[in-house]
Design an enzyme around this catalytic site. Sequence first.
Site, short mmCIF file in Angstrom:
data_model
loop_
_atom_site.label_atom_id
_atom_site.label_comp_id
_atom_site.label_asym_id
_atom_site.label_seq_id
_atom_site.Cartn_x
_atom_site.Cartn_y
_atom_site.Cartn_z
N CYS A 131 0.84 -1.20 0.00
CA CYS A 131 0.00 0.00 0.00
C CYS A 131 0.88 1.25 0.00
CB CYS A 131 -0.93 0.01 1.21
SG CYS A 131 -2.01 1.47 1.23
N CYS A 134 -0.28 4.11 2.37
CA CYS A 134 0.04 3.84 3.77
C CYS A 134 1.54 3.96 4.02
CB CYS A 134 -0.47 2.47 4.19
SG CYS A 134 -2.28 2.36 4.18
#
Length: 179
Positions: A131, A134
């Site tokens: 991700c 993130c």
Amino acid sequence: MGVARLRELLPDYAKDLRLNLGSVTSQSQLNNQQLWGTVLTSAIASRGATTLTELEAEALEHLSPEAAKAARTAAALMAMNNVYYRTLHLLEDKEYSRMRAGLRMNAIANPGVDKVDFELWSLAASAVNGCGMCLTAHEHELRGRGVSREVIQDAIRVASVVHAVAVTIESHEQVPATA
């Protein structure tokens, strides 16, 4: 047990992983709690049963019960957040990014360990789970708390090696290489 056992289980074609696993778990700028929390979080995120069994046992020798719980919490929350935020990033309709997530994440605010440690573990899980959104958020949080790029890189290195070990061992156990 642990790292030594995984190094034995790695097939010859993964000699580099064998060497890397030894080095990332013995030569790190991460303190002991950061290192073994990163190892545990990465093993959970990597989803390899053998790797998790071996590394969890060794990690628990180095982590307090609170730190082990926080590492597991980081892996659990990132399993949710990484899917959610990676999806928001990939969707063409950016209106989803402006909507309230509606996902409970209270443990991020009070993880039970030093916030830097929890952020390193969240970064590691986010690296394994792929991700980018993130990763950027955790890297910014860590840099804002004065963590060096070298320490951040070490956590990412640990995550990448643990993940590669898990993938290699699990696939080799399922279909041993014939050549």
